[in-house]
Motif scaffolding. Structure first.
Motif, PDB file in Angstrom:
ATOM      1  N   GLY A 170       0.832  -1.201   0.000  1.00  0.00           N
ATOM      2  CA  GLY A 170       0.000   0.000   0.000  1.00  0.00           C
ATOM      3  C   GLY A 170       0.861   1.243   0.000  1.00  0.00           C
ATOM      4  O   GLY A 170       1.943   1.252   0.579  1.00  0.00           O
ATOM      5  N   GLN A 176     -12.020  -5.744   2.135  1.00  0.00           N
ATOM      6  CA  GLN A 176     -10.999  -6.047   3.143  1.00  0.00           C
ATOM      7  C   GLN A 176      -9.590  -5.918   2.578  1.00  0.00           C
ATOM      8  O   GLN A 176      -9.364  -6.102   1.387  1.00  0.00           O
ATOM      9  CB  GLN A 176     -11.209  -7.471   3.668  1.00  0.00           C
ATOM     10  CG  GLN A 176     -12.368  -7.575   4.644  1.00  0.00           C
ATOM     11  CD  GLN A 176     -12.470  -8.953   5.239  1.00  0.00           C
ATOM     12  OE1 GLN A 176     -12.529  -9.924   4.512  1.00  0.00           O
ATOM     13  NE2 GLN A 176     -12.497  -9.031   6.556  1.00  0.00           N
ATOM     14  N   LEU A 177      -8.664  -5.603   3.469  1.00  0.00           N
ATOM     15  CA  LEU A 177      -7.251  -5.429   3.116  1.00  0.00           C
ATOM     16  C   LEU A 177      -6.398  -6.214   4.099  1.00  0.00           C
ATOM     17  O   LEU A 177      -6.844  -6.532   5.196  1.00  0.00           O
ATOM     18  CB  LEU A 177      -6.851  -3.959   3.291  1.00  0.00           C
ATOM     19  CG  LEU A 177      -7.314  -2.895   2.320  1.00  0.00           C
ATOM     20  CD1 LEU A 177      -6.805  -1.564   2.837  1.00  0.00           C
ATOM     21  CD2 LEU A 177      -6.766  -3.160   0.945  1.00  0.00           C
ATOM     22  N   SER A 178      -5.162  -6.469   3.700  1.00  0.00           N
ATOM     23  CA  SER A 178      -4.218  -7.012   4.680  1.00  0.00           C
ATOM     24  C   SER A 178      -3.732  -5.862   5.551  1.00  0.00           C
ATOM     25  O   SER A 178      -3.335  -4.827   5.032  1.00  0.00           O
ATOM     26  CB  SER A 178      -3.015  -7.629   3.982  1.00  0.00           C
ATOM     27  OG  SER A 178      -3.452  -8.618   3.106  1.00  0.00           O
ATOM     28  N   PRO A 179      -3.764  -6.034   6.869  1.00  0.00           N
ATOM     29  CA  PRO A 179      -3.265  -4.952   7.731  1.00  0.00           C
ATOM     30  C   PRO A 179      -1.739  -4.929   7.778  1.00  0.00           C
ATOM     31  O   PRO A 179      -1.086  -5.932   7.467  1.00  0.00           O
ATOM     32  CB  PRO A 179      -3.841  -5.305   9.099  1.00  0.00           C
ATOM     33  CG  PRO A 179      -3.992  -6.782   9.079  1.00  0.00           C
ATOM     34  CD  PRO A 179      -4.245  -7.180   7.642  1.00  0.00           C
ATOM     35  N   GLU A 180      -1.204  -3.787   8.142  1.00  0.00           N
ATOM     36  CA  GLU A 180       0.232  -3.680   8.396  1.00  0.00           C
ATOM     37  C   GLU A 180       0.543  -4.458   9.678  1.00  0.00           C
ATOM     38  O   GLU A 180      -0.336  -4.666  10.503  1.00  0.00           O
ATOM     39  CB  GLU A 180       0.620  -2.214   8.565  1.00  0.00           C
ATOM     40  CG  GLU A 180       0.400  -1.353   7.335  1.00  0.00           C
ATOM     41  CD  GLU A 180       1.373  -1.657   6.206  1.00  0.00           C
ATOM     42  OE1 GLU A 180       2.477  -2.150   6.507  1.00  0.00           O
ATOM     43  OE2 GLU A 180       1.011  -1.442   5.045  1.00  0.00           O
ATOM     44  N   PRO A 181       1.808  -4.879   9.842  1.00  0.00           N
ATOM     45  CA  PRO A 181       2.132  -5.705  11.018  1.00  0.00           C
ATOM     46  C   PRO A 181       1.872  -4.998  12.345  1.00  0.00           C
ATOM     47  O   PRO A 181       1.939  -3.778  12.438  1.00  0.00           O
ATOM     48  CB  PRO A 181       3.623  -6.013  10.840  1.00  0.00           C
ATOM     49  CG  PRO A 181       4.106  -5.118   9.767  1.00  0.00           C
ATOM     50  CD  PRO A 181       2.942  -4.709   8.947  1.00  0.00           C
TER      51      PRO A 181
END
Lengths: 264, 343
Positions: free
Chosen positions: A65, A237-242
């Motif tokens: 992103g 939905q998205l993958s979140p940052e760590p």
């Protein structure tokens, strides 16, 4: 308005051309360094150097992103005519054209010329829902379209004859670069908030009169899949940052996950 | 008479500055006694390069324009050497007639943490496993776990005696009050909402009240800033802040040169040293030049809004006028300028 629609794609093509030349000339620029702005897959941006040492965007190494914009106005065009007065009437308002994104696999071009040319696929007689032979990849819930809860169908938004255009209430053409004009037909409340700058996203200068890049509806929302299953959310939905690094000496984060079953 | 006086003052000032400038050219090693007191026993490159003059500069607010210029020049030189690129340290003052306010749409936030990472990239925080500093934290708020089986219908169980007002020994519902370390594959999750928190830029900031050296203060545009050079690392402000907004550099910050953002501000994102406190400054290096903050720009759902609270036409004022708004811990009379809203 009509002028703008004519110019839109030409400017886009011009920009695309310039971008590809720049990336071909720059030796350090890698080929596969695309990031996404809001919608993964449908708001892609190519990372490149715009000034010595300044990249157009800085991207997250984990999710791809965009994190920072070196130049918030890179690759934008004027928003074009809007019928109702708002901030965009008094200050420089730009948008990133949607047509190149939608047409990145030449979908828009080929669709309108090869199939929907009025002969091969005849113009539909009415707006009633019918089984789609194609486009199920784009519209996963085609037969029970969640968008509009069954009240609308393809041709309430898409131009029946000119597939590179959307339509307003009177059948007039709307450019894909100005989807707000279409979405605002039904989503009036949100449209008002968007015009006021409190729904959706703008980047650039916060000050009154400063240049702003406005995000248009389809940069964030997918009109063909509005509920994403049963999530009933306007945003995919998205993958979140760590997650943050755990404090020293803490081996896991179970303390914040338990419901206190052990304690009672 | 008065002319003479000013002359003497000027001369004195010049002498002092000359002294500092000369002293600055000595290495830390030649002044080992003081250097040992002031820097790490095993100085990292950054600490070793801090000049004598930098240790003895005034509190930023008390500096004359000339002294500010000198301090900034010193810093720019040091940072440019350390990071191998031209680093700009800005000193833009607060803009006249501006009071920054922030609004966050808690209904829209999807908990993706993009703001957290954008903030780190913009503001030169320490990163990596060893010492990670993030100014924004995003809390995952659970919608609750309730069950009929756990319900204690009697109010109090047998054998416990009569409890005044009753007491459920088996709570029927438990709601987790915020998870920092949530890591699902995809966000937003169906059963959660998210609450990002950062410095609220209070109008009456408790951190400023407790600072014994007055190195943290509220600027006229409402941003609470820190002069890192004057910070003694006592961490009183960290204890005073009800929002957990402040972070401490326990060790040398770990900031890789290639990731360093060279566009900095003296009171904002310039590289910090070991032993100083830092926090969100509403990206003072951007906002005082008219640009939106990193977190506002990055938010993929557009949940974050920043504007001038004194301008009725600004984004934030429009939110305040037309949405449902609340602030966190407003009961503490901190007057935070960070508003949460819902559609």
């Amino acid at each position: 308005m009509f002028n703008f629609q004519l110019c839109g794609p030409i400017i886009c093509i011009g920009l695309l051309g310039a971008a590809s030349i720049a990336s071909a000339a720059g030796e350090t620029v890698q080929q596969d360094n695309t990031c996404f702005e809001s919608r993964k897959g449908l708001s892609q941006v190519q990372q490149q150097e715009i000034k010595p040492g300044v990249m157009n965007v800085k991207c997250s190494p984990t999710t791809g992103g965009v994190l920072l914009w070196g130049d918030p106005f890179e690759g934008t065009i004027p928003m074009g005519d809007m019928s109702i007065e708002a901030d965009y009437s008094h200050e420089e308002a730009v948008v990133k054209p949607r047509e190149p994104q939608i047409d990145r696999n030449k979908l828009l071009t080929i669709c309108s010329m090869a199939c929907h040319n009025g002969e091969y696929v005849p113009y539909p007689e009415n707006k009633l829902a019918r089984p789609l032979k194609m486009h199920k990849d784009i519209v996963p819930d085609a037969m029970q379209l969640k968008h509009g809860k069954g009240a609308i169908w393809c041709l309430d938004c898409h131009h029946a004859a000119t597939r590179t255009k959307l339509i307003d209430h009177y059948g007039n053409e709307i450019s894909f670069n100005q989807p707000q004009k279409l979405c605002g037909k039904c989503h009036g409340q949100v449209y008002r908030s968007w015009r006021n700058g409190i729904h959706g996203k703008r980047i650039g200068m916060w000050q009154k009169g400063g240049k702003k890049r406005w995000w248009t509806c389809t940069e964030c929302h997918n009109p063909h899949d509005v509920e994403q299953g049963n999530r009933n959310s306007g945003f995919a939905q998205l993958s979140p940052e760590p997650a943050p690094v755990l404090p020293k000496g803490m081996s896991n984060a179970d303390h914040e996950r338990g419901h206190g079953e052990q304690a009672h | 008479m008065s002319k003479q006086e000013t002359k003497v003052k000027d001369a004195n000032g010049a002498t002092r500055r000359d002294f500092l400038r000369k002293a600055g050219t000595y290495t830390a090693a030649s002044l080992s006694g003081a250097a040992m007191l002031l820097s790490d026993p095993k100085p990292a490159k950054a600490t070793a390069n801090v000049s004598w003059a930098e240790h003895f500069q005034k509190n930023y607010r008390l500096m004359t324009d000339e002294e500010k210029e000198e301090a900034i020049e010193r810093l720019e030189k040091r940072y440019s050497e350390e990071f191998g690129k031209k680093v700009k340290v800005g000193s833009e003052p607060a803009i006249e007639g501006v009071l920054f306010g922030y609004a966050l749409n808690i209904q829209k936030c999807i908990g993706c943490r993009r703001c957290v990472k954008a903030c780190v990239a913009e503001n030169n925080q320490s990163r990596g496993e060893k010492q990670q500093i993030e100014w924004i934290r995003v809390l995952r708020m659970e919608k609750g776990k309730f069950s009929a089986e756990d319900r204690d219908v009697h109010g109090y169980p047998e054998d416990y005696g009569i409890q005044v007002g009753g007491n459920a020994y088996k709570p029927a519902g438990v709601v987790l009050e915020g998870q920092h370390y949530y890591e699902p594959d995809q966000v937003p999750e169906k059963d959660a909402f998210y609450l990002p928190m950062q410095c609220m830029q209070c109008e009456k900031p408790p951190c400023v009240k407790v600072c014994p050296v007055r190195t943290t203060y509220r600027d006229p545009d409402g941003i609470v800033v820190i002069d890192y050079n004057w910070c003694i690392g006592c961490r009183m402000c960290i204890g005073a802040c009800p929002y957990w907004a402040r972070r401490f550099n326990w060790g040398e910050p770990d900031l890789p040169a290639e990731e360093m953002n060279p566009d900095t501000h003296y009171l904002g994102n310039r590289p910090r040293m070991k032993g100083v406190v830092e926090k969100c400054t509403f990206c003072v290096q951007r906002t005082r030049k008219g640009r939106w903050t990193g977190c506002v720009e990055v938010c993929p759902v557009g949940a974050r809004k920043l504007g001038n609270l004194l301008d009725p036409e600004s984004d934030v004022r429009k939110v305040l006028a037309s949405k449902k708004v609340f602030r966190l811990r407003a009961d503490l009379n901190t007057y935070p300028k960070f508003f949460y809203f819902m559609d």
